[in-house]
Every structure is written in C-alpha cells, then in structure tokens.
Design an enzyme around this catalytic site. Sequence first.
Site, PDB file in Angstrom:
ATOM      1  N   THR B 180       0.823  -1.196   0.000  1.00 17.24           N
ATOM      2  CA  THR B 180       0.000   0.000   0.000  1.00 17.24           C
ATOM      3  C   THR B 180       0.862   1.252   0.000  1.00 17.24           C
ATOM      4  OG1 THR B 180      -1.832  -1.014   1.105  1.00 17.24           O
ATOM      5  CG2 THR B 180      -1.576   1.337   1.443  1.00 17.24           C
ATOM      6  N   ASN B 379       8.410 -11.195   0.641  1.00 19.58           N
ATOM      7  CA  ASN B 379       6.992 -11.381   0.398  1.00 19.58           C
ATOM      8  C   ASN B 379       6.516 -12.811   0.614  1.00 19.58           C
ATOM      9  OD1 ASN B 379       5.859  -8.715  -0.356  1.00 19.58           O
ATOM     10  ND2 ASN B 379       7.605  -8.798  -1.746  1.00 19.58           N
ATOM     11  N   SER B 384       3.512 -14.255   7.858  1.00 19.79           N
ATOM     12  CA  SER B 384       3.766 -15.356   8.804  1.00 19.79           C
ATOM     13  C   SER B 384       4.874 -14.974   9.757  1.00 19.79           C
ATOM     14  CB  SER B 384       4.081 -16.639   8.045  1.00 19.79           C
ATOM     15  OG  SER B 384       4.952 -16.405   6.967  1.00 19.79           O
TER      16      SER B 384
END
Lengths: 384, 384
Positions: B180, B379, B384
């Site tokens: 974002t 990525n 996680s």
Amino acid sequence: MSVTAAKGFTAAGIAAGIKQNGNPDLALVVNQGPSRAAAGVFTSNRVKAAPVLWSEQVLRGGEVSAVILNSGGANACTGPKGFQDTHATAEKVAEVLDGHNAGEVAVCSTGLIGVLLPMDKLLPGVETAAAQLSEHGGEKAAIAIKTTDTVHKTSVATGAGWTVGGMAKGAGMLAPGLATMLVVLTTDADLPADALDRALRAATRVTFDRVDSDGCMSTNDTVLLLASGASEVTPDEAEFAEAVRQVCDDLGQQLIRDAEGASKDIRIEVVNAATEDDAVEVGRSIARNNLLKCAIHGEDPNWGRVLSAIGTTSAAFEPDQLNVAINGVWVCKNGGVGEDRDLVDMRYREVHIVADLAAGSATATVWTNDLTADYVHENSAYSS
Amino acid sequence: MSVTAAKGFTAAGIAAGIKQNGNPDLALVVNQGPSRAAAGVFTSNRVKAAPVLWSEQVLRGGEVSAVILNSGGANACTGPKGFQDTHATAEKVAEVLDGHNAGEVAVCSTGLIGVLLPMDKLLPGVETAAAQLSEHGGEKAAIAIKTTDTVHKTSVATGAGWTVGGMAKGAGMLAPGLATMLVVLTTDADLPADALDRALRAATRVTFDRVDSDGCMSTNDTVLLLASGASEVTPDEAEFAEAVRQVCDDLGQQLIRDAEGASKDIRIEVVNAATEDDAVEVGRSIARNNLLKCAIHGEDPNWGRVLSAIGTTSAAFEPDQLNVAINGVWVCKNGGVGEDRDLVDMRYREVHIVADLAAGSATATVWTNDLTADYVHENSAYSS
C-alpha cells in the site's frame, strides 16, 4: 512415445553444435504421409521471431511435410538475415528429404533473442538429423528441443485405430509464455486441415492458453498438429478433438511441473463467474500476482492478495460476495474473513485456489507456479 | 519537514500497540485552518479497504480537518465490522479534537489484509496521539506509517510565501501498487478544493501512477492533499500544481529507491510514441516483465525481453522499427541487433532503458525495480 507414436512419422534429435555445451539442439520430424494435412497456433506477441513468421506462412497452405526445430537460439529480433536463415533451413530440409518442398517445411526455434543462428553448424546438422530419422526417434527429438527444461515432455492418447502423440518444451504457454513453448503433435488419423485446426484451437484455448507461469509472452511460441492419415481411419471429430485436448492438457501439466525455479504448482479455479471470459480474466490476474506467488512459495494462505488481484479485473462481481478457498479451506467468505487460515495445509507441491465470484455459473481453470528465489537466479543468469 | 512544513498543521506519531513489535503505528495530522479544503486520489482496485470507502466519502465534501493513519493492519476485506471500526476511529478523532466532526476526518490504514484492527489499542492511541500533536510532529508521523519501509519519506517544495510538504509510505504506487502507498500532502496555500483536486490529479498522473514496482495494485492506496490557507497567499494555480508535482515526484522516487528487495532502480523512458497513452502502456508492459526484471538484476542488458514486452501491447509500432537503448547504448536498432551489448555498463543502481517506438512524438517515463531473491523472501514471509 512422442511424435513417433502415431504411424507415418519419423523423427530424429541430434547435437549440431548450436548449443555451446554440446547438448542435443536440433530435432527433425517428418510426415511420411499419405496425408500432409496440418494446423498451427502461434504466439500472439506482435514481435514475432523469424521462424514464426515463416511457419505461419507455411500453415496457410494447410500442409506440413516436415518440422525442423532448434534450441540454442530463438532467431528472434534478427532482422532480414534471421528470416533468410529460417528460409535457408527449410530449403535445406527439403533438399535432403525426397519429395519435399520448402514451402511445406515448418521451422521452430528457441533460445536467446537477438542472436543469429550459427548456420555453418545448423545446415550440416540438418543432414545428420535426416540420416538418423527413425520411427523410434520421437524421444530423441523431444530431448533436442529442451532449453532450461529439466526433463523432456511427451504424451500420447489413442482412439479406435488411431493415435495422437506429441512433444513439448518450455515452461510457459502460448499467450503469453514464460520461456518459449514449442509443441509438435502428430496423428495418424485421416482428417483435413480444417478439422485439425478446429481441434487444435479448441484444445489450446483450454490448456496451453491457461498455463500462465510468469505472465511473459514469448516471441516464438508455436503449437503444430500434423496428420499422416497412415491409420486410414477418419475418427469422429469430437472424439478426435478430445484426444488432442488430453494430450495438450497432459503436456501443459508437464510444463507447469517443470517451470523455472518453481516449488509449487498452483491450480486456480474460478467458479460462478458471469461468463467464461470473466473467469479467465480473473484466473489470469490471480496467476500473475507476484505478491500472491511469493506468499504461496512461503506456504502462506494470504487470501487478501487473491482478493486484491480479483479487484483489478473488469469481471462482474460484488466485493462483499467474493469467496476464496485455499486447499479446501474457505479462508474468505463474503469478501471477509472466513474459516481459520491455520487450517490450510500447504506442505505439498500442488496448491488449489478456488475463487468464487458469485456472479453466474461460468468457470475456468488457470495454472501457474509460485515465484521463487530460484526463478530469479535462473533468469538473472540466463544470457550471461 | 513532512506534513508540518506548511503553516497551519500539527502532527504526531506514536506506538499504539497495533504492531506487535512495539514500533510506531499511529499517525495523526490535523489541519488548524483557517481553510479545510482538501482533495484525494484513491486506489482503482475494486476491492477497497474500509478506510478507502470511508475517506472517499469524506473527500466528496471537499473538506478534511484531520487524517488518522495506522500501520499494522490494512482493515481491508474485513466486512461491515471493518467499516464500523473505521467509522469509530474517525468519531474518536473528532471527539478528542475540539471543533471537528467525523465527516471531515480521513482515515488511512496499511498492513495485512483480512485482519480486524485491535480497536482496544487503536482508540486509546488516538487520545495519546492527540495529546502529542505538535508543529514539529511531521517527522514522527512519517515514521509511524512505515510497514516494510526501511526509511521514512518526506518532501517539501516552497513558493512565494507558501509551502507544500508531505510524507509517504510504501514501495509502490497508486494504480497499481506494490505494498500500500499512503501519502499525505499539506499546504498553507489558500486554494479551493477544486483547484487542489486539479493539481493533485495532474501530479499523481505523471508521478505515483507511473511508479510500478511489482504490478500489484493495493486495496488501500490513498493520496491526500490538505490546504490550511494559513499563509494567506493564493498562488498561481500552475505554479502551485508544479510544486505539488515536484513533491509527488520526489516522494515517488523515494518509494522506488526503497522498494522491497530491490537492487536496481529502472527508469523506462518511452519515446516517439504515437500517443502518451501508448507510451504509458508500453512503459508499464516493460516495467511488469518479470524476465526482464530478473535480467536487470543480473546486470544482463537483455534487450530481447524489452522487445517481447513491447510486443504484447496494442501501441502503434512496427517491429522492425523499434530501437532500445540500455544505459545509453543502442543495443537494439530497427528491431534487431544494434551496438555491442558488452558496451553496456550496469554496475550502478540506476538503470535507464529507452524504448523508441518510431511512431510519433509522445513520451512517458515509468519507474520500476529489478526482481530479486530478496523480494521473494520478503513477500514469502510477510504475514507469517
């Protein structure tokens, strides 16, 4: 079994010295007839390699008597000289085979773009290959067209008295393609060129066209279907088309399993779409999302990246009605959090994503791979 | 200098406990007026996060009195509860500030999709942030909106008696976006909302919209421009628009230099296109070609991958008239081999690709990064 599984075909695969490492790099497939009907499907990239421009022209006649394929060089972006080299290769094939003319010889090339082929090695190689043509040569031909492939790919399907077989190289697809995809299919069924064309287009549309390993479209992708008629059987067209689809599907799956650097094979099934086009658009958008492909590599069921990929399409859907399952767990329901993501088991190579658009009843399946450090390494070093 | 460079603004950045690692995660920017005119540009992703849906509504009124931004959670794909949380956040801001109402409070969020925000931490955080508002708080606000950013990004431009400043986070762009991208620009110029809107759209169109790090579009991208009018100067609109463009351009360059895992910044300049749209389409296609991005990572001037990317577009060009330069060396001329590729020096971080379409006089520049193993690692492990 490859391209010599069907009656009426001989093939050979040799090392002509095009590849500097001495590996096999030249394949020849010859249709011994009696028919020479053929069909072809080519890359939709507007920058087309010389052999694609040549072979498209050959296929317009609806007959192919032989296919010569080289690895070790794509002969793409090579200008008029590159096209002359393709032409000279077809002429050489016609010269060394009896009763052939260059206008019916298809040419396929794969390898680095922007490099001229070593014709001093390729043309003598054509003679060597012709001398080794054999009804058992399909395997060697399949080996000779490999580039970054780790295994050669072949497949066969049979009907009542007829056979379809084929070989493939690459780890991509037709439109678009990762590395170049070359496929030669042969059949001893007796069918005219227009029937072959219908069967081939129907098959590639739902197989190779939906294998989208890295979203990149090759300049050289080619799929050919040659019919010898040697079985003297004219199969039911639908039955034949299904056999062609099966072989294409099998070869497509082999391409995905051998994609560069991949550790996961991802099956993206889009369901309840308003139209099949919508389903394919959504499937492709998911398949090309680098962030998602990295997440899958990390065994992370990051369904948010699926939704953000769906959101970039023009398909009919409402964001708050989208559902996503990963390996059978509906991790996203109605556009929001669904079942517990910790329930998703991603230890295995195959990953199955279902995207439910809740907008109709059309469906499509697109295949891709994860994005890995190995992919980066392999493609960082490719031409150096 | 950030969002408090212009007069009439206060800001704060604090750690509210939204991020589990205790890093700053909540920023508040307040327009002290006298004007509250504002403009905004949002992601074109159809799957929009709750704060985007909310802020789009706020901006329709043309006034923004405050912006509350959180990292540590995107509040996207979170359903009606997510929207309620955004609404409650805006109400909380209006409650703790005098003379504000929630309908003029913009909300921005960034982080993982599909996770509800910890409102029990966020709402008390709003009080803490409000208590720390300062005319010198711009830097802290810029730090609090970081996610995978390694540095915070700010920029300032000045005119005759007025200033435009801003902060950005992310390593992507508006349409589409990597992670974002959130940007808040402030100015003390006295301009109405429609003038701000024109300046902002003109600026983002040639800056953030052409920063295409990984082809992925975010659900949360937001760029806001707030004017306090505190300088009591109404600048010439063109001069103001140029200052906004400069700040956007500077922030866009900072985003590219900090893109996830990148080792090369790639400037793709498309020249001699028939139209600007053609130039942008070609630039984007090149910017999204994973194979090329890997090659650049490997310092391999693989111009064939540039041509194959151009070939997938609908832009006007003839394949045999394309020219490509990499770092000043015309490695492709007239669609074929040009100058010696060994002349290309790729040791430095900046890589400059020129694609000459030989089809007109329009031009556009698109920025991207190389594709690296670090990108994959970052990525793969994000959620996680």
